[in-house]
Design an enzyme around this catalytic site. Structure first.
Site, short mmCIF file in Angstrom:
data_model
loop_
_atom_site.label_atom_id
_atom_site.label_comp_id
_atom_site.label_asym_id
_atom_site.label_seq_id
_atom_site.Cartn_x
_atom_site.Cartn_y
_atom_site.Cartn_z
N ASP A 114 11.38 7.97 -4.90
CA ASP A 114 12.61 8.34 -3.46
C ASP A 114 13.39 7.19 -3.70
OD1 ASP A 114 11.07 10.15 -2.00
OD2 ASP A 114 9.73 9.33 -1.81
N HIS B 74 -6.39 12.84 6.58
CA HIS B 74 -7.69 11.89 5.22
C HIS B 74 -8.93 11.80 5.83
CE1 HIS B 74 -3.60 11.60 2.48
NE2 HIS B 74 -3.48 12.47 3.51
N GLU C 109 -5.88 6.98 5.84
CA GLU C 109 -4.72 8.13 6.92
C GLU C 109 -5.15 9.17 7.44
OE1 GLU C 109 -1.51 10.24 4.97
OE2 GLU C 109 -1.99 12.17 5.72
N HIS D 254 8.10 6.43 -2.17
CA HIS D 254 7.72 7.32 -4.21
C HIS D 254 8.56 6.09 -4.70
CE1 HIS D 254 5.24 10.81 -1.01
NE2 HIS D 254 4.67 9.92 -1.57
N GLU E 48 -5.00 5.13 -1.29
CA GLU E 48 -5.04 5.71 -0.23
C GLU E 48 -6.33 7.30 -0.57
OE1 GLU E 48 -1.08 7.83 0.88
OE2 GLU E 48 -2.76 8.46 2.35
N ASP F 58 -3.90 20.17 5.50
CA ASP F 58 -3.53 18.92 5.38
C ASP F 58 -2.32 19.03 6.75
OD1 ASP F 58 -3.02 16.44 6.02
OD2 ASP F 58 -2.17 16.68 3.41
N ASP G 96 3.04 9.26 8.73
CA ASP G 96 2.68 10.26 7.82
C ASP G 96 3.32 11.72 8.10
OD1 ASP G 96 2.91 11.19 5.46
OD2 ASP G 96 1.59 10.33 3.64
N ASP H 134 -0.87 17.22 8.84
CA ASP H 134 0.08 15.93 9.02
C ASP H 134 0.93 16.25 10.27
OD1 ASP H 134 -0.34 14.84 6.87
OD2 ASP H 134 1.14 15.82 5.84
#
Ligand code: XLS
Ligand code: MG
Length: 345
Positions: free
Chosen positions: A53, A214, A211, A50, A175, A249, A284, A251
């Site tokens: 980040d 998603h 993803e 990001h 995304e 979500d 992810d 993950d």
């Protein structure tokens, strides 16, 4: 089938501390340096970033300062032999993005979102990646009447056009995610991402990132999304993980919930030659909240192990026998053949 090796990456946020809406972190925060060292130790090839980040507290820094910090980071990554896979503007934390980023009803907030995206492109340039990932977290609605979806679409195009004009080489990888944090997102699926590309000033530089979780949240099979995106030559990045149905979500580690759905994603990647133009396989994934500090890299290593085992499963699948069963419309035995292949029986 093309036999090639894959390159792997993850982001610093994938070594997460376990907070959820109902409870605080359960593992101590680690420094970026520590995370980078773990990535290397695990033998991954690249890191996703990001914007903040890469440049912490980005909103408080000048353009010159942002560039300087990005250059310092690039030197460190080069020194470690680690590539930057992508940069993504984090447009869901700042107060300016409460009512959406590019689609906020407030023009000042839309301006903020675009400016921050242009800075992210500068960072991507410095880090040596041409991919800007756009997870459009808050571009959607809680209350249908609060926004005009047609105007929002136009605002998204306006923002994408500014990014494409800012840098003639940058590629935007949208995304999609259908919901969470929004009730309904404006670009919920790969079809939407590739359709909006057509409205921009350079559709060839607007593609997507799939993803797994998603796609599942949109009620779709991620393997079909992969085939669809790759038919357009537009799958530029990939977030493999897993998700148990229509919930928050999750993950989860790749293959954790549904090995057959994972197998079919790997088959789709293999038959389309994903990775042959330098694309990375990114995980992810997040540790389960119950994960002890001593075990909190397992979800990354395990996801890669499962992926590599499924590559073997895809490559050893008896295609000829499958074709015979398909020709005979014997899907009953085809189904069992897949099950037995996955079980190793
Ligand atoms: C969140 C998204 C996010 C993106 C990068 O659900 O997956 O982590 O991958 O901005
Ligand atoms: Mg993701």
């Amino acid at each position: 089938m093309a036999k090639h090796t894959y390159k792997f990456c993850f982001g610093p946020w994938n070594i997460s501390e376990g907070q959820d809406p109902y409870g605080p972190p359960v593992r101590p925060p680690q420094t970026f340096d520590w995370k980078l060292a773990q990535l290397k130790k695990l033998g991954f090839d690249a890191m996703m970033f990001h914007d903040d980040d890469a440049v912490p507290d980005i909103d408080s820094k000048s353009e010159t300062q942002i560039r300087k910090e990005a250059k310092d980071l690039r030197k460190r990554l080069d020194g470690e032999g680690i590539a930057a896979e992508m940069v993504a503007p984090r447009l869901w934390f700042a107060p300016q993005t409460v009512d959406g980023a590019y689609t906020s009803n407030d023009p000042k907030c839309r301006r903020y979102a675009i400016d921050r995206s242009l800075r992210s492109i500068d960072i991507a340039n410095i880090l040596g990646t041409d991919i800007l990932v756009l997870w459009l977290a808050r571009e959607g609605s809680y209350i249908r009447e609060s926004k005009n979806a047609r105007h929002c679409l136009e605002r998204l195009v306006e923002a994408f056009d500014k990014m494409l004009a800012h840098d003639k080489k940058i590629r935007l990888a949208i995304e999609p995610k259908p919901n969470e944090p929004m009730d309904h997102a404006y670009l919920p699926t790969i079809g939407h991402a590739l359709a909006i590309a057509q409205l921009t000033r350079d559709s060839t530089r607007v593609g997507c990132l799939i993803e797994s979780a998603h796609a599942i949240l949109a009620g779709l099979d991620p393997a079909d999304e992969i085939d669809f995106a790759m038919a357009f030559g537009k799958l530029w990045s990939l977030h493999l993980n897993d998700q148990n149905g229509l919930k928050f979500d999750q993950d989860k580690p790749f293959g954790s919930n549904n090995l057959r759905v994972a197998f079919n994603q790997v088959r789709a990647l293999e038959r389309n030659g994903y990775g042959q133009s330098g694309e990375y396989v990114c995980f992810d994934v997040h540790p389960f909240r119950t994960t002890k500090t001593a075990h909190w890299l397992k979800h990354l290593d395990n996801s890669r192990r499962t992926f590599l085992s499924l590559v073997e499963k895809a490559r050893t699948f008896d295609e000829q026998k499958a074709q015979q069963l398909i020709a005979d419309r014997n899907y009953q035995d085809l189904d069992q053949m897949v099950i037995e292949h996955l079980m190793g029986t």
